[in-house]
Design a protein around this motif. Structure first.
Motif, mmCIF file in Angstrom:
data_model
loop_
_atom_site.group_PDB
_atom_site.id
_atom_site.type_symbol
_atom_site.label_atom_id
_atom_site.label_comp_id
_atom_site.label_asym_id
_atom_site.label_seq_id
_atom_site.Cartn_x
_atom_site.Cartn_y
_atom_site.Cartn_z
ATOM 1 N N ALA A 19 0.838 -1.200 0.000
ATOM 2 C CA ALA A 19 0.000 0.000 0.000
ATOM 3 C C ALA A 19 0.873 1.250 0.000
ATOM 4 O O ALA A 19 0.586 2.221 -0.681
ATOM 5 N N GLN A 44 -7.193 1.665 0.229
ATOM 6 C CA GLN A 44 -5.974 0.871 0.394
ATOM 7 C C GLN A 44 -6.001 0.084 1.699
ATOM 8 O O GLN A 44 -5.511 -1.035 1.763
ATOM 9 N N GLY A 48 -8.081 -2.833 -0.589
ATOM 10 C CA GLY A 48 -6.958 -3.181 -1.458
ATOM 11 C C GLY A 48 -6.489 -4.604 -1.271
ATOM 12 O O GLY A 48 -5.991 -5.218 -2.217
#
Ligand code: HEC
Length: 128
Positions: A19, A44, A48
């Motif tokens: 990330a 994120q 993510g």
């Protein structure tokens, strides 16, 4: 633990590194406004792990998300994030409506990932 649980555990372990690397890239490419930046950060952290490639050797669990998929379907996408599906958890208890709005604003700026990424998109199967 089943194999997919192991893969998932490994994902969670390496995600913070991936990330950070990605955030640096995205920052260099597009100037995001504050809402989009907030959405990017939440995305994120919360999404993510399933929706981006965290390392080339692992398949993604969920489909890639990018602007062409989101623009024009904002309401349906928000509803799907709130409620989830049989394969994806819902976030209505974990995220504020304004945070979900911010994620969608961010996704509306996200470019379509390259083909090599899409090819790895097949979900490996249910998580349980
Ligand atoms: C545990 C893994 C996981 C997490 C975490 C997760 N998703 Fe998903 N997501 C999936 C899977 C798997 C699908 C495919 C769902 C299906 O086919 O039922 C999906 C589908 C979607 C879709 C629909 C895509 C399409 O083409 O129809 C959207 C939008 C989405 N996710 C957004 C999000 C957002 C935003 C977050 C974070 C708030 C998030 N997801 C977190 C696994 C995840």
């Amino acid at each position: 633990m089943t194999r997919i649980h192991w893969i998932f555990a490994i994902f969670l372990g390496i995600f913070p590194l991936a990330a950070r690397a990605q955030q640096a890239d995205a920052g260099a490419l597009l100037p995001l406004n504050d809402t989009q930046k907030l959405g990017q950060r939440i995305y994120q952290q919360r999404c993510g792990v399933c929706h981006t490639i965290v390392a080339p050797v692992f398949p993604m669990y969920g489909p890639a998300l990018y602007k062409d998929l989101v623009i024009g379907s904002e309401d349906a996408i928000k509803e799907m994030i709130r409620s989830g599906t049989s394969k994806m958890p819902g976030f209505k208890l974990g995220l504020q409506p304004s945070e979900i709005d911010a994620i969608v604003e961010y996704l509306k700026t996200a470019p379509k990932p390259p083909k090599s990424t899409a090819a790895r998109n097949a979900p490996p199967g249910p998580m349980d």
